[in-house]
Motif scaffolding. Structure first.
Motif, PDB file in Angstrom:
ATOM      1  N   SER A  71       0.828  -1.213   0.000  1.00  0.00           N
ATOM      2  CA  SER A  71       0.000   0.000   0.000  1.00  0.00           C
ATOM      3  C   SER A  71       0.854   1.251   0.000  1.00  0.00           C
ATOM      4  O   SER A  71       0.329   2.368   0.021  1.00  0.00           O
ATOM      5  N   ALA A  72       2.181   1.084  -0.021  1.00  0.00           N
ATOM      6  CA  ALA A  72       3.099   2.205  -0.184  1.00  0.00           C
ATOM      7  C   ALA A  72       3.049   2.668  -1.640  1.00  0.00           C
ATOM      8  O   ALA A  72       2.634   1.920  -2.527  1.00  0.00           O
ATOM      9  N   ASN A 126      -5.846   0.074  -2.154  1.00  0.00           N
ATOM     10  CA  ASN A 126      -4.844  -0.355  -1.180  1.00  0.00           C
ATOM     11  C   ASN A 126      -3.784   0.751  -1.046  1.00  0.00           C
ATOM     12  O   ASN A 126      -2.756   0.738  -1.731  1.00  0.00           O
ATOM     13  N   ASP A 127      -4.037   1.704  -0.134  1.00  0.00           N
ATOM     14  CA  ASP A 127      -3.145   2.863  -0.017  1.00  0.00           C
ATOM     15  C   ASP A 127      -2.899   3.269   1.438  1.00  0.00           C
ATOM     16  O   ASP A 127      -2.613   4.438   1.725  1.00  0.00           O
ATOM     17  N   PHE A 128      -2.997   2.308   2.365  1.00  0.00           N
ATOM     18  CA  PHE A 128      -2.898   2.633   3.791  1.00  0.00           C
ATOM     19  C   PHE A 128      -1.576   3.311   4.139  1.00  0.00           C
ATOM     20  O   PHE A 128      -1.560   4.351   4.818  1.00  0.00           O
ATOM     21  N   ILE A 129      -0.441   2.746   3.721  1.00  0.00           N
ATOM     22  CA  ILE A 129       0.855   3.327   4.076  1.00  0.00           C
ATOM     23  C   ILE A 129       1.025   4.691   3.421  1.00  0.00           C
ATOM     24  O   ILE A 129       1.557   5.627   4.037  1.00  0.00           O
ATOM     25  N   LEU A 130       0.558   4.832   2.183  1.00  0.00           N
ATOM     26  CA  LEU A 130       0.642   6.121   1.505  1.00  0.00           C
ATOM     27  C   LEU A 130      -0.090   7.196   2.300  1.00  0.00           C
ATOM     28  O   LEU A 130       0.458   8.274   2.573  1.00  0.00           O
ATOM     29  N   THR A 131      -1.336   6.901   2.698  1.00  0.00           N
ATOM     30  CA  THR A 131      -2.170   7.925   3.330  1.00  0.00           C
ATOM     31  C   THR A 131      -1.895   8.092   4.822  1.00  0.00           C
ATOM     32  O   THR A 131      -2.095   9.184   5.365  1.00  0.00           O
ATOM     33  N   ASN A 132      -1.432   7.031   5.495  1.00  0.00           N
ATOM     34  CA  ASN A 132      -1.286   7.082   6.953  1.00  0.00           C
ATOM     35  C   ASN A 132       0.154   7.166   7.449  1.00  0.00           C
ATOM     36  O   ASN A 132       0.374   7.429   8.633  1.00  0.00           O
ATOM     37  N   VAL A 133       1.123   6.923   6.556  1.00  0.00           N
ATOM     38  CA  VAL A 133       2.530   7.006   6.953  1.00  0.00           C
ATOM     39  C   VAL A 133       3.292   8.001   6.077  1.00  0.00           C
ATOM     40  O   VAL A 133       3.845   8.982   6.580  1.00  0.00           O
TER      41      VAL A 133
END
Length: 314
Positions: A34-35, A219-226
């Protein structure tokens, strides 16, 4: 040019080195992907377990030897923003085979083994790429407590974790009778963690596939949250640095106009009028003191003014 830098003068990398660890089946690989714009280096043939909908737009290198890694990092990787290592434990096995052949590593080997890992992280960073490591979960006993840690060989554990910006423990929790997947970045009494990017200590991870395995969200959790919060934090720091540097330039201009005791007195009385940022007031005082010394001025405590220094009598 001096190699000594003030905090405001440092160049801060805009990429993240992160590790995700947890039990099998927690979705670690999917989360790593998701990065932004990932290239997956698949060390343990785990790509077959990833939902195909989450592999759209993902390129994959199936690693067979450590030389494969050395080769791929010499290729044109401009299309990618992130290198995903899955898993880091298996990757270390490849490094050990590369350095030791078929024999077990000895104490004298670990320096070279850890250097290969450091070479990897620094090479990826020099390419301006994020790097996301995936690891299985292991345990460590601390008295009567059991602490969850990444499954890494003890001889390389500290060397690896030292290189990271973020270490997150992925697990399933029961919240009001509902199973929720979370990732914990802060170290606790039950898990290792690292959180240099000032992220929330624990974040819930949304479910993005339905019962049939079909993707229901991007699937973009790391992009949006990290990644994005980290970049935003850097943007704020950059703005503060630019403001600081502009102020120091203004202060230096004012100090350059000091030519005598009268102009020195005027500057001293108005040094607090600047809209100081961080340590700029201390910097201004240091620059002012140097100018006073250069002009041969001194401070008269009785009149509370700057005066021409009297020549010493021989």
């Amino acid at each position: 040019m001096s190699l000594i830098k003030k905090p405001s003068e440092l160049v801060i990398p805009s990429t993240v080195k992160m590790m995700i660890y947890g039990q099998p089946g927690m979705g670690k690989s999917t989360l790593a992907l998701s990065a932004p714009k990932p290239l997956l280096l698949d060390f343990d043939n785990g790509v077959k377990r990833i939902n195909m909908s989450h592999l759209e737009g993902v390129d994959i290198v199936q690693i067979n030897t450590w030389q494969d890694v050395q080769q791929v990092l010499q290729e044109n990787l401009s299309a990618y923003e992130t290198i995903v290592i899955d898993t880091v434990g298996k990757m270390m096995d490849f490094i050990i085979s590369f350095k030791c052949g078929t024999r077990q590593p000895q104490i004298r080997d670990w320096g070279g083994i850890n250097q290969e890992f450091t070479w990897l992280t620094r090479t990826v960073s020099s390419l301006n790429k994020n790097v996301i490591f995936v690891a299985h979960r292991d345990t460590r006993k601390e008295g009567d407590d059991t602490v969850f840690i990444p499954a890494l060989r003890e001889k390389s554990y500290n060397a690896i974790v030292t290189e990271l910006d973020v270490l997150g423990y992925l697990e399933m929790k029961n919240e009001n009778g509902r199973q929720v997947r979370t990732i914990t970045f802060d170290p606790t009494s039950r898990n290792d963690g690292k959180n240099t990017c000032n992220l929330p200590g624990i974040i819930s991870i949304p479910t993005i596939i339905d019962a049939t395995g079909k993707a229901t969200a991007k699937n973009d959790f790391i992009l949006t949250n990290v990644i994005n919060p980290y970049i935003s934090m850097l943007s704020v720091k950059k703005a503060e640095t630019e403001k600081y540097n502009a102020l120091i330039a203004e202060i230096k201009d004012g100090i350059n106009q000091i030519t005598d005791a009268q102009s020195a007195q005027f500057f001293a009385e108005h040094i607090g009028d600047y809209k100081h940022v961080g340590s700029s007031l201390m910097k201004a005082r240091n620059l002012f003191s140097a100018k006073i010394k250069e002009l041969g001025l001194s401070y008269d405590k009785e009149t509370k003014t700057y005066v021409e220094s009297k020549p010493s009598l021989l």
